[in-house]
Design a protein around this motif. Structure first.
Motif, short mmCIF file in Angstrom:
data_model
loop_
_atom_site.label_atom_id
_atom_site.label_comp_id
_atom_site.label_asym_id
_atom_site.label_seq_id
_atom_site.Cartn_x
_atom_site.Cartn_y
_atom_site.Cartn_z
N TYR A 177 2.26 -6.81 5.44
CA TYR A 177 2.46 -8.08 4.71
C TYR A 177 2.65 -9.20 5.49
O TYR A 177 2.93 -10.34 4.97
CB TYR A 177 3.38 -7.68 3.66
N GLU A 178 3.14 -8.90 6.97
CA GLU A 178 3.64 -10.01 7.63
C GLU A 178 2.82 -10.47 8.90
O GLU A 178 2.61 -11.10 9.48
CB GLU A 178 5.15 -9.86 7.76
N ALA A 179 3.00 -9.07 9.91
CA ALA A 179 2.59 -9.20 11.11
C ALA A 179 1.78 -8.23 11.87
O ALA A 179 1.49 -8.19 12.90
CB ALA A 179 3.83 -9.54 11.97
N HIS A 180 1.02 -7.30 11.12
CA HIS A 180 0.29 -6.58 11.75
C HIS A 180 -1.10 -7.16 12.03
O HIS A 180 -1.44 -8.17 11.38
CB HIS A 180 -0.18 -5.51 10.26
N GLN A 181 -1.74 -6.52 13.23
CA GLN A 181 -2.79 -6.96 13.62
C GLN A 181 -3.95 -7.08 12.57
O GLN A 181 -3.99 -5.84 11.94
CB GLN A 181 -3.54 -6.32 14.88
N GLY A 182 -4.51 -7.91 12.07
CA GLY A 182 -5.22 -7.73 10.85
C GLY A 182 -4.81 -7.94 9.53
O GLY A 182 -5.02 -7.44 8.53
N ALA A 183 -3.50 -8.69 9.65
CA ALA A 183 -2.22 -8.50 8.43
C ALA A 183 -3.13 -9.01 7.09
O ALA A 183 -3.01 -8.33 6.04
CB ALA A 183 -1.45 -9.50 8.64
N ILE A 184 -3.81 -10.20 7.02
CA ILE A 184 -4.56 -10.70 5.97
C ILE A 184 -5.37 -9.61 5.45
O ILE A 184 -5.60 -9.33 4.23
CB ILE A 184 -4.86 -11.99 6.16
N HIS A 185 -6.36 -9.18 6.55
CA HIS A 185 -7.66 -8.35 6.03
C HIS A 185 -6.95 -7.10 5.30
O HIS A 185 -7.49 -6.44 4.35
CB HIS A 185 -8.29 -7.70 7.26
N THR A 186 -5.87 -6.25 5.91
CA THR A 186 -5.32 -5.29 5.56
C THR A 186 -4.46 -5.49 4.31
O THR A 186 -4.68 -4.58 3.15
CB THR A 186 -4.28 -4.76 6.64
N ALA A 187 -4.00 -6.52 4.05
CA ALA A 187 -2.90 -6.70 3.08
C ALA A 187 -3.76 -6.95 1.77
O ALA A 187 -3.50 -6.59 0.71
CB ALA A 187 -1.82 -8.08 3.12
N LYS A 188 -4.92 -7.88 1.80
CA LYS A 188 -5.80 -8.14 0.77
C LYS A 188 -6.30 -6.81 0.25
O LYS A 188 -6.42 -6.54 -1.09
CB LYS A 188 -7.24 -9.08 1.23
N ARG A 189 -6.66 -5.88 1.05
CA ARG A 189 -7.39 -4.66 0.33
C ARG A 189 -6.36 -3.62 0.11
O ARG A 189 -6.50 -2.82 -0.81
CB ARG A 189 -8.25 -4.17 1.75
N ILE A 190 -5.07 -3.58 0.57
CA ILE A 190 -4.29 -2.64 0.18
C ILE A 190 -3.84 -3.22 -1.33
O ILE A 190 -3.36 -2.43 -2.17
CB ILE A 190 -2.74 -2.79 1.02
N ILE A 191 -3.51 -4.53 -1.43
CA ILE A 191 -3.32 -5.05 -2.86
C ILE A 191 -4.15 -4.50 -3.91
O ILE A 191 -3.98 -4.20 -4.86
CB ILE A 191 -3.09 -6.61 -2.87
N ARG A 192 -5.40 -4.65 -3.40
CA ARG A 192 -6.68 -4.52 -4.29
C ARG A 192 -6.50 -2.93 -4.48
O ARG A 192 -6.89 -2.67 -5.68
CB ARG A 192 -8.11 -4.69 -3.49
N GLY A 193 -6.65 -1.96 -3.48
CA GLY A 193 -6.33 -0.63 -3.67
C GLY A 193 -5.35 -0.17 -4.68
O GLY A 193 -5.21 0.59 -5.39
#
Length: 871
Positions: A235-251
Motif C-alpha cells: 500500500y506504500e512502497a512495494h515494487q509495483g505498489a499501485i499495480h498490486t494495491a489496485k488488484r488486491i483492493i479489487r480482490g
C-alpha cells in the motif's frame, strides 16, 4: 585575490555560470555530518501549506489546451505508464496512462510530483569540472567537448593496457541497463555495479530457484480469495505498489479475499489488513514452513500437483517438513501455534485462489533467501502456482523482448574480462541467473585492492546517502584519488555523489529523455513501454545515453562501430522497426502515440508450465521412460526441455528438471563451494537462525528501516511537495519497551549499532556508529524492534531536501532568459529548524553495517543489532 572573491557560491549560481567561471558547492559550515544526526526537541512542526506556484506567472490549468505526451514514470522502481500535459512548452501535469495495463489512470504522489523535477530552481545545467580538492565543492563550468575529451582518452588508456574492467559504471535505478551494457560491452568491461543486492536479490534468487525463468512473481490478486503477505508494504512502497494495491483492493471487495500480513511493524499495509501477525525478526521462513507442515498434516495439500510438477514429491516433502510443526514455529516466531495452524488451513481452503508472496520484510535478512523459498513453497503445497487467483508468473519480465525490439547490428562481443568486485566468489549465486552483483561491497573491494578502477561513472545513485556505512566507508573511498582516480557523475541535482566527482554531466530527467521500460504485467502478458521526452531538457542538460554514444565515438573506431546512430532517439527508432509488422503501422510512431505495446498474440500466462510444446519445439528431441523430453545442444550436451504429462509434451518450469524446484543442486553446490553449512548443505529451503539475532543480549534491540510512500532512496527529497509531506523520520519504539527505558515521544535518544555475526562476516560485535534521533512511541511495532525510515537526512539536493529556506545564493534567475526563483523555497519551508521545524531528518544508513547474506549477497538491512538510551 582571495578565492572567495572570485568564485560563485551555491547550487543556484549554476544557472548564471559562464564557461571557465568557478563555483563553490558545499554545505554550510554548521551542516556537518554529525549535525545531521541531531534534531530539535519538537517532534512535529506546524504545518503550513505551499501557497504559490513555481515561477513568476501561473500557466493555465485548462488541460483541454494541453498536448498529451505518453511516457514512463521513474520516481520509483514501479515505472508506471504516464501521460504528460504540455502547455506552451511547459509540463504542467502528469497522470496515469489509461493504456498502461498495470496502473492505468492511477498515479501516486511521487508520480504527480514529476514536473517539479524539470523546473527545479537548483538543478544542474552545465558540465562542470572539479578545480579544488575532491569533496571541497569547487567547480569550473566547461563545455561538453571539453568534458568528453577528458573522459574518452582515459577509457582508451584502460583498453590499451588490457584492463577494460577498470572502466566501471555505478548505478541506482537507471532503467537503461541495455544501453549501459552495450557501452561497456564495446569497451570490453563487465563492471556495471548495480544496487540489486541492496534491494531484492534474495527474493529474485528464490523465484529463479523455484520457477527457473523469472525473478518476480505476478500474483493474480484480483481473482484471489486469500492473500498471505510476508513483509510487503504494497500500500506504500512495494515494487509495483499501485499495480498490486489496485488488484488486491479489487480482490478484497469483489471476491471477499482475506488479507493477512506478517510484519514486525504496523505498516500502512499491515494496518489495512484483515489480520496483522507480528513475528520475531528473521522468523518468516519458520512461519512458512510451520504453515506448510500444518497443511500437509491435515491432508489439505495438493498431492497430485506435487507428484506431477514438483521435483520433491508429496511423500518426500511430508517427511522433510515433519519437524517444522506449528509448535516449533511458535518457539521461533512468537506467533501462537494455533494461529499458525488456523491461518495455514484457511490459506489451503481457499486454494487454488490463494497467494503467499514476499518482499523485503522477509528477504532482507541473513536467512532471507531460504525464507522466500519457503514462502513460495506454500503456493506449491496447495497447488496455486500459475492458477487463476494464484501465484502466477510469466516469462522473464525484465527484458525488452529482442524478437520484437531487436538491437541494431553489429552488437559488441561477449565480454571476457573479469572483475572480483563485479563477480565476487564469496557469493556464488549473486550472478547465477542474472548479474545481480553485491553492490554494497564495491567500496570495500576497492579499498582492499580486490580490483581497481581507472574511470568510474556514477548515475542515478547517491551512495554516500543510501549505502550502508555511506557516510564513512563510501565517502572515504570516493574521496581517495588513489582508489578512484577519475569519477564522472551524471545527475539532475547536486547530490552527495556529485560532490565527490571530478566531472559532473548534467542529465536529462526521465520526462526529457528516451528509453524502453518493462516490468511484469499484472495482466499476465508481455508488454513494453516507451519513455519519450515530454519537454526538452533545459540549458545544456543531456541524457546520459546520448553522452555514452558521444563518448564511445571518441574512444576509437573499435567502440564507435557499435553506435551507428546519431542519438538515443534514432536508436529507439531502429529498435521499433521490428514492431511495425505486428501493429500495422510505423512501430516507433505507434509507441510514441500509445506509450505501450502488449503482446496479444499469446494467451495469458496462466499455467505456463503446463503449456503444450508445439511441433516445432519438439523437433530434434527424445523422450525417456520417465517422461523427460531432451534436446541436444550444439556442444553435444543434452538438457531437459519439457515433460510428458497426461500423454502430451508440456513446457514445464525452466529449472534443470523442468519441475518446480523444492530442492536445487546449484544451491547445494554453492554452499559447498564457500563452506556454508548453516542451511544443512542439502539444497533445501531449510530454516536457520540469523546469527546476530541469536547472539543479542537482553539490552539489545533489532533495528529495521522502511520507506515512506512519498520518497524513493535519495532521489525525491528535492521535490518540494514530497518533502513537505514527509521530512522527518523519528525512531519507532514499542510502548512497553519505551516505558522500561524511560523514553517518551519527542525525547532524544542515542542509537548505537554493531557489526553482524555470521558467514563471511568480520569483527562481529564491533560498534559501527552512533546517532542521536527523536523517539516516536507506538504500540504498532514489535517490542524488540526499532524502526526508522531510510530516505531522509540529506546534506545536499537543495533547500527543500536540506530544510533551509531562503533566497538562492546571489542568483536572480534560474537560467539567463527566465526568472524562475521559487517563492515556496524562499519563504515556506516551514520545517526549517530556524523556524522551530524538525529539519530534514536523519540518515540512518550511515550507521548500518555492510552485511551481505550468504550465497546470494543481499544486504541484511533488517538484521542490524543496536542499543538505545535516552539522552
Amino acid at each position: 585575490m582571495k578565492r572567495r572573491d572570485f568564485i560563485k557560491v551555491g547550487a543556484g549560481a549554476i544557472s548564471t555560470l559562464a564557461v571557465g567561471e568557478m563555483i563553490l558547492l558545499s554545505p554550510d559550515a554548521d551542516a556537518g555530518i554529525m549535525d545531521w544526526f541531531r534534531t530539535t526537541p519538537k517532534l512535529y512542526g506546524t504545518r503550513k501549506s505551499y501557497r504559490r506556484a513555481s515561477g513568476k506567472g501561473r500557466i493555465s490549468n485548462d488541460y483541454s489546451k494541453a498536448t498529451i505526451v505518453k511516457g514512463v514514470c521513474l520516481n520509483c522502481s514501479t515505472v508506471c505508464g504516464i501521460q504528460g500535459y504540455v502547455i506552451d512548452g511547459k509540463l504542467v501535469k502528469v497522470g496515469g496512462n489509461p493504456e498502461d495495463p498495470n496502473n492505468g489512470k492511477s498515479l501516486c504522489a511521487k508520480g504527480q510530483s514529476g514536473p517539479t523535477i524539470n523546473d527545479y530552481p537548483e538543478r544542474l545545467l552545465y558540465p562542470m569540472k572539479r578545480v579544488g580538492k575532491r569533496g571541497e565543492g569547487l567547480w569550473k563550468r566547461i563545455t561538453w567537448d571539453e568534458a568528453y575529451n577528458e573522459i574518452a582518452p582515459r577509457i582508451r588508456k584502460a583498453m590499451d593496457e588490457g584492463k577494460p574492467e577498470e572502466v566501471a559504471i555505478q548505478i541506482g535505478r537507471s532503467r537503461i541497463a541495455e544501453e549501459m551494457n552495450r557501452f561497456l560491452g564495446a569497451i570490453g568491461s563487465p563492471s556495471l555495479f548495480n544496487h540489486r543486492a541492496l534491494c531484492s536479490s534474495n527474493k529474485r534468487a528464490a523465484n529463479y530457484v523455484c520457477l527457473g525463468e523469472t525473478d518476480w512473481e505476478t500474483g493474480d490478486f484480483a481473482n484471489a480469495k486469500y492473500i498471505l503477505n510476508f513483509g510487503s508494504n504494497f500500500y506504500e512502497a512495494h515494487q509495483g505498489a499501485i499495480h498490486t494495491a489496485k488488484r488486491i483492493i479489487r480482490g478484497r471487495y469483489d471476491n471477499g479475499a482475506k488479507l493477512v500480513t506478517l510484519d514486525v511493524r504496523c505498516s500502512n499495509t499491515a494496518g489495512r489488513s484483515d489480520e496483522w501477525l507480528c513475528p520475531n525478526p528473521g522468523s518468516d521462513g519458520a512461519v512458512a514452513l510451520a504453515m506448510g507442515n500444518a497443511i500437509i498434516a491435515a491432508n489439505k495439500h495438493d498431492k497430485q500437483w506435487l507428484d506431477t510438477w514438483s521435483n520433491v514429491g508429496s511423500d518426500e516433502l511430508a517427511s522433510w517438513i515433519r519437524a517444522y510443526t506449528p509448535e516449533w514455529g511458535e518457539k521461533v516466531s512468537g506467533i501462537p501455534a494455533e494461529t499458525i495452524r488456523r491461518v495455514a488451513l484457511e490459506f489451503a481452503a481457499a486454494a487454488p485462489r490463494s497467494i503467499a508472496f514476499t518482499n523485503r520484510g522477509s528477504g532482507a535478512h541473513y536467512n532471507g533467501f531460504n525464507a522466500d523459498r519457503s514462502i513460495i513453497l506454500l503456493n506449491a503445497i496447495v497447488g496455486s502456482i500459475g492458477k487463476v487467483g494464484g501465484y502466477c508468473y510469466g516469462e522473464e519480465p525484465t527484458r525488452v523482448p529482442p524478437r520484437v525490439f531487436p538491437q541494431p547490428k553489429p552488437e559488441p562481443p561477449r565480454v571476457t574480462a573479469t572483475s572480483l568486485i563485479e563477480n565476487p566468489p564469496e557469493w556464488p549465486l549473486a550472478n547465477k541467473w542474472q548479474r545481480m552483483k553485491v553492490g554494497q561491497i564495491v567500496y570495500q573491494g576497492l579499498k582492499e585492492g580486490r580490483g581497481k578502477v581507472q574511470v568510474y561513472f556514477s548515475y542515478t545513485v547517491a551512495t554516500p546517502q543510501t549505502w550502508p556505512e555511506g557516510r564513512s566507508l563510501t565517502v572515504e573511498v570516493l574521496s581517495d584519488e588513489r582508489l578512484i582516480p577519475f569519477h564522472v557523475c551524471s545527475d539532475i541535482v547536486y547530490s552527495e555523489q556529485a560532490h565527490y566527482a571530478d566531472l559532473i554531466l548534467p542529465d536529462a530527467s526521465y520526462m526529457e529523455r528516451w528509453g524502453f521500460d518493462t516490468r511484469n504485467n499484472m495482466e499476465l502478458r508481455d508488454y513494453v513501454t516507451l519513455r519519450q521526452p515530454m519537454v526538452q531538457p533545459p540549458a545544456e542538460c543531456v541524457s546520459f545515453v546520448d553522452s555514452m554514444i558521444e563518448i564511445a565515438k571518441r574512444v576509437g573506431p573499435d567502440t564507435a562501430k557499435y553506435f551507428p546512430f546519431k542519438n538515443h532517439e534514432e536508436w529507439m527508432k531502429i529498435r521499433c522497426e521490428g514492431l511495425t509488422k505486428r501493429v500495422g503501422e510505423d512501430g516507433f510512431e505507434y509507441m510514441k502515440k500509445h506509450g505501450v505495446w502488449q503482446d496479444m498474440t499469446k494467451p495469458q500466462y496462466y499455467d505456463l508450465y503446463a503449456w503444450e510444446l508445439t511441433e516445432a519445439q519438439m523437433k530434434d528431441t527424445r523422450t525417456d521412460e520417465r517422461g523427460n523430453v531432451y534436446r541436444k545442444a550444439a556442444d553435444g550436451k543434452e538438457s531437459i526441455v519439457g515433460l510428458m504429462v497426461d500423454g502430451k509434451p508440456r513446457r514445464g518450469f525452466a529449472t534443470p528438471s523442468r519441475k518446480f524446484a523444492v530442492y536445487h543442486k546449484d544451491v547445494e553446490d554453492a554452499a559447498k563451494q564457500v563452506g556454508f553449512t548453516e542451511d544443512g548443505g542439502k539444497g533445501m529451503p531449510t530454516y536457520f537462525a540469523v546469527p546476530s539475532i541469536e547472539k543479542m543480549t537482553n539490552e539489545m534491540l533489532h533495528l529495521v528501516t522502511f520507506k515512506w510512500n512519498v520518497h524513493t532512496q535519495g532521489r525525491t527529497q528535492s521535490q518540494k511537495y514530497l518533502s513537505e509531506i514527509v521530512h522527518h523520520n523519528p525512531m519507532w519504539i514499542n510502548t512497553d519497551t519505551a516505558k522500561k527505558l524511560g523514553i517518551k515521544s519527542g525525547d532524544k535518544v542515542e542509537l548505537t549499532t554493531y557489526r553482524p555475526h555470521g558467514h563471511q562476516m568480520k569483527n562481529g560485535g564491533e560498534v559501527v556508529g552512533k546517532a542521536e534521533i527523536t523517539a516516536f512511541v507506538t504500540e504498532g511495532i514489535h517490542p524488540r524492534v526499532l524502526a526508522i525510515s531510510n530516505t531522509l537526512g540529506n546534506l545536499f539536493h537543495g533547500r527543500a531536501a536540506t530544510a533551509k529556506k531562503g533566497k538562492r545564493q546571489q542568483v536572480p534567475g534560474w537560467i539567463e532568459s527566465l526568472d524562475n526563483e521559487d517563492q515556496d523555497l524562499v519563504e515556506d519551508i516551514w520545517w526549517d529548524p530556524k523556524n522551530g521545524g524538525t529539519g530534514a531528518g536523519y540518515n540512518v544508513n550511515a550507521i548500518l553495517p555492510i552485511q551481505p547474506a550468504p550465497l546470494v549477497g543481499m544486504q541484511g538491512w533488517y538484521d542490524t543489532v543496536c542499543t538505545v538510551k535516552k539522552v
